[in-house]
Design an enzyme around this catalytic site. Structure first.
Site, PDB file in Angstrom:
ATOM      1  N   GLY A  19       0.802  -1.220   0.000  1.00  0.00           N
ATOM      2  CA  GLY A  19       0.000   0.000   0.000  1.00  0.00           C
ATOM      3  C   GLY A  19       0.831   1.263   0.000  1.00  0.00           C
ATOM      4  N   ASP A 127      -5.681   9.398   2.165  1.00  0.00           N
ATOM      5  CA  ASP A 127      -4.873  10.408   1.466  1.00  0.00           C
ATOM      6  C   ASP A 127      -5.609  11.094   0.321  1.00  0.00           C
ATOM      7  OD1 ASP A 127      -3.141   9.397   3.258  1.00  0.00           O
ATOM      8  OD2 ASP A 127      -1.550   8.882   1.871  1.00  0.00           O
ATOM      9  N   ASN A 265       2.282  -2.736   5.993  1.00  0.00           N
ATOM     10  CA  ASN A 265       2.595  -2.027   4.748  1.00  0.00           C
ATOM     11  C   ASN A 265       4.094  -1.704   4.840  1.00  0.00           C
ATOM     12  OD1 ASN A 265       2.341  -0.404   2.380  1.00  0.00           O
ATOM     13  ND2 ASN A 265       2.133   1.440   3.636  1.00  0.00           N
TER      14      ASN A 265
HETATM   15  C1  GDL Z   1      -0.119   6.671   4.422  1.00  0.00           C
HETATM   16  C2  GDL Z   1      -0.722   5.912   3.311  1.00  0.00           C
HETATM   17  C3  GDL Z   1       0.182   4.811   2.811  1.00  0.00           C
HETATM   18  C4  GDL Z   1       1.657   5.158   2.930  1.00  0.00           C
HETATM   19  C5  GDL Z   1       1.936   5.435   4.382  1.00  0.00           C
HETATM   20  C6  GDL Z   1       3.382   5.729   4.723  1.00  0.00           C
HETATM   21  C7  GDL Z   1      -2.239   4.690   4.814  1.00  0.00           C
HETATM   22  C8  GDL Z   1      -3.614   4.198   5.073  1.00  0.00           C
HETATM   23  N1  GDL Z   1      -2.038   5.383   3.683  1.00  0.00           N
HETATM   24  O1  GDL Z   1      -0.748   7.508   4.980  1.00  0.00           O
HETATM   25  O2  GDL Z   1      -0.164   4.573   1.478  1.00  0.00           O
HETATM   26  O3  GDL Z   1       2.463   4.118   2.476  1.00  0.00           O
HETATM   27  O4  GDL Z   1       1.175   6.554   4.774  1.00  0.00           O
HETATM   28  O5  GDL Z   1       3.876   6.816   4.023  1.00  0.00           O
HETATM   29  O6  GDL Z   1      -1.362   4.454   5.604  1.00  0.00           O
END
Ligand code: GDL
Length: 695
Positions: A19, A127, A265
């Site tokens: 993500g 975002d 993530n």
């Molecule tokens: C975020 C973004 C994600 C990104 C992360 C770190 C979420 C839900 N969305 O806000 O895509 O990789 O920060 O930069 O986390």
């Protein structure tokens, strides 16, 4: 995977969300990920690469035949490995929620992916801007109502899949106004989102340092369901100098029964995520009761308490053999060896054998588990350095604070009675630590698995250079050799001024360094730094007088020969434009920083001849004074950083300051917290130390 004792029917979602922003992983890497997930017991993969065109920017576009082929293969690879493939789409950048054609486009896209064999879906609204277009404002009571309506419609359209995830726009405590419990956005989501839909949540912040059980209980009650954590602890897409190889940490396992799942993530680079994913898997398998042994369980009972350091050791032990697998044609294969200690170089049959008087063949030493431990320590976690990295910073700090064996050290030794034997011993130890980094770099760059190496390469080069600079600096402090050319030369190589334009911006900002993990400013004290104005003149003079005899025993100021900067502090010489700052705390002005871009006049004022050569190298003058009750060096450091960038942008090549030897507080400050180094000014009074920095 089910979770929690007695909750056999409850499926705990665990795995990876792709993500992040930037280059998405390849299909080959994703397939490799599924294999690993199967091996480690992680059951879910959420497909959400931010910069995949058709996931976000062009979400309406259907996949081409070629893309369809790839996705079909990927979805079936996930199924083969027992991993639930969740397809996510992010329409929030430009969707008009109230337009039925938009909802139809969304359904069409999801149907296409369903036809590829995908059974689990997700709608993401992270975002994005929160302002609704006029048509949506007319149709919906709030942004949350609009998102929930479209999400519920998509969920129903797909036949209410068992796994359907929703990412809110306010996806962490920090984004909720005014708070989680009072967020009308989250309350609407909690009340209106159909109960079969799960909600993604990143914790207190986007990148959460810690996630507490209490915070999850709070958000669960608003959302009316346990969230699935989208964990950004290992995400590195926001800073190209960072990589996270530390263990999954600061999430108590007591969270497991309170959550619907956890998806990490991780780093943009696929291969270095071995640790992030492996340690998450260990965490998911850990028992929330801390793994305390039951008296009846017998010896073979497993201790399932999660300890981040143990989880890290397990991960690194499993990772090490991967470095030995030659992954490219022509890469040197691993020598056949049944030894535990891996060998990376092999002399094949056709290899060249040097003659008796020829150079021996270069032999790459094998990478060791300790190398990987060190690597992980250097690139640990967003809010914490690994133990060895922490020790290196601490030692460097001590070595700087205790002056070394050079000129400044002699001053310290005189005033504090310090010896230099301890300093030298600790400097040697620091040097050994730096050498270990270099050796690790050498062994790593010879590893057979070039894919892993190339993912790590930029980072290990960067840290090797950073450590090299610190090492040379300590050597110079110890009087061994010149200060490193990169630090003081007028024409350094580009690696002597690192970070490019972004680095330059950072150095110009007064907040530079104020969030260093190693040196945290006391959170209880807030200082305000502002430009000096003429009304501050008396306050500045007061501080100047109050800090005149800092050593305590030195002669009263009137009996001492003046310093070049005295005229500035006493208000007799005006500082150069934009080169004057004061800092305040609750008690008023407590420090100042003043500069002259051209110091000639100040030198002339006190009738001191300063050689042209000195003023050529260091044409500018700075002075900083802070009242003794301010023990935190960061505000003064910020002021000086600001002055130096101002001086530099006025075309000056360098700046100097003068201090009395008795003023060890400010000497300490310049040595510890700034780039100033002792310089010689012929004709200066004996008790005066001059320090300079090139710009
Ligand atoms: C975020 C973004 C994600 C990104 C992360 C770190 C979420 C839900 N969305 O806000 O895509 O990789 O920060 O930069 O986390």
């Amino acid at each position: 995977m089910t979770s929690g004792p007695g909750s056999e029917t409850r499926r705990f979602i665990s795995g990876v969300v792709e993500g992040f922003y930037g280059r998405p992983w390849t299909m080959e890497q994703r397939t490799e990920l599924f294999k690993r997930q199967q091996k480690w017991g992680l059951n879910t993969y959420l497909y959400a690469p931010k910069d995949d065109y058709k996931h976000r920017t062009y979400w309406r576009d259907l996949y081409s035949a070629e893309e369809a082929g790839q996705l079909i293969a990927l979805i079936s690879a996930a199924q083969r490995h027992g991993v639930d493939f969740v397809y996510a789409i992010s329409p929030g950048l430009d969707v008009t929620f109230s337009n039925p054609r938009e909802v139809a486009a969304l359904k069409r896209k999801l149907d296409q992916v369903k036809d590829f064999g995908c059974r689990s879906f997700s709608l993401l609204f992270d975002d994005i801007g929160t302002e609704m277009c006029p048509a949506d404002k007319r149709a919906f009571g709030s942004f949350a109502h609009a998102q929930v309506a479209v999400t519920n419609a998509a969920y129903r359209h797909l036949g209410e899949p068992e796994t359907f995830l929703f990412c809110p726009t306010d996806y962490c405590d920090a984004f909720c106004t005014p708070s989680v419990s009072q967020s009308s956005y989250l309350h609407t989501v909690g009340q209106k989102l159909l109960p079969g839909i799960d909600v993604l949540w990143t914790g207190p912040k986007v990148v959460s340092h810690k996630i507490s059980v209490e915070s999850i209980v709070e958000v669960s009650s608003v959302l009316k369901r346990a969230p699935v954590i989208w964990d950004n602890i290992h995400a590195n897409d926001y800073d190209p100098q960072r990589l996270f190889l530390g263990p999954y940490k600061d999430r108590p396992t007591e969270l497991i029964p309170k959550l619907k799942g956890v998806l990490t993530n991780p780093n943009c680079e696929f291969y270095p995520n071995f640790v992030a994913i492996h340690t998450l898997a260990t965490w998911c398998k850990s028992s929330p009761d801390g793994g305390q042994r039951d008296a009846d369980m017998g010896d073979e009972a497993r201790d399932t308490c999660y300890r981040p350091q143990d989880a890290l050791s397990l991960a690194l032990t499993d990772w090490l053999p991967e470095f030995l697998i030659a992954d490219r044609p022509g890469a040197r294969p691993k020598e056949d060896s049944s030894d535990v200690e891996p060998v990376q170089t092999g002399v094949g049959e056709s290899s060249y054998v040097p003659g008796p008087e020829e150079n021996p063949l270069y032999t790459a030493a094998p990478l060791t588990l300790n190398d990987l431990k060190l690597l992980s320590d250097l690139f640990y976690l967003p809010y914490e350095h690994g133990p060895t990295a922490g020790a290196m910073l601490q030692e460097l700090d001590w070595l700087q604070g205790h002056g070394g064996a050079g000129e400044v050290a002699r001053v310290y030794a005189a005033y504090r009675g310090d010896g230099t034997a301890e300093w030298r011993a600790r400097a040697r130890q620091f040097d050994d630590m730096c050498e270990a980094v270099v050796q690790m770099f050498n062994r790593l760059s010879n590893a057979s698995n070039r894919r892993i190496l190339y993912d790590l390469y930029d980072y290990i080069c960067d840290i090797k250079s950073g450590v090299g600079l610190a090492r040379a600096h300590v050597k110079a402090l110890g009087g061994q050799g010149q200060p490193p050319a990169q630090l003081v030369s007028d024409d350094p190589e580009p690696w002597g001024f690192r970070g490019g334009l972004s680095g330059e911006f950072q150095r110009m900002l007064p907040c530079h360094g104020n969030r260093d993990l190693f040196r945290r400013p006391p959170v209880t004290q807030v200082y305000c730094i502002r430009p000096y104005c003429p009304e501050d003149k008396d306050q500045v003079r007061r501080i100047f007088k109050a800090t005149q005899c800092p050593g305590g025993g030195a002669a009263p100021s009137m009996m001492q020969p003046p310093l070049i900067c005295d005229g500035l502090s006493a208000g007799e010489l005006p500082p150069s434009p934009q080169c004057a700052l004061v800092m305040e705390d609750g008690g008023g002005v407590c420090g100042y920083a003043l500069a002259l871009i051209d110091a000639k006049q100040a030198a002339a004022e006190i009738q001191r001849t300063v050689r042209d050569a000195v003023l050529e190298d260091f044409p500018s003058l700075v002075t900083v004074r802070v009242l003794p009750h301010v023990t935190d060096p960061s505000p003064a450091k910020r002021m000086i950083g600001h002055l130096l960038s101002c001086i530099r942008s006025n075309g000056s090549r360098g700046a100097f300051c003068e201090l009395r030897q008795s003023d060890w507080r400010m000497l300490n400050f310049y040595t510890d917290a700034t780039s100033f180094k002792p310089i010689k000014i012929a004709g200066a009074p004996r008790d005066v130390v001059a320090m300079g920095t090139t710009l």
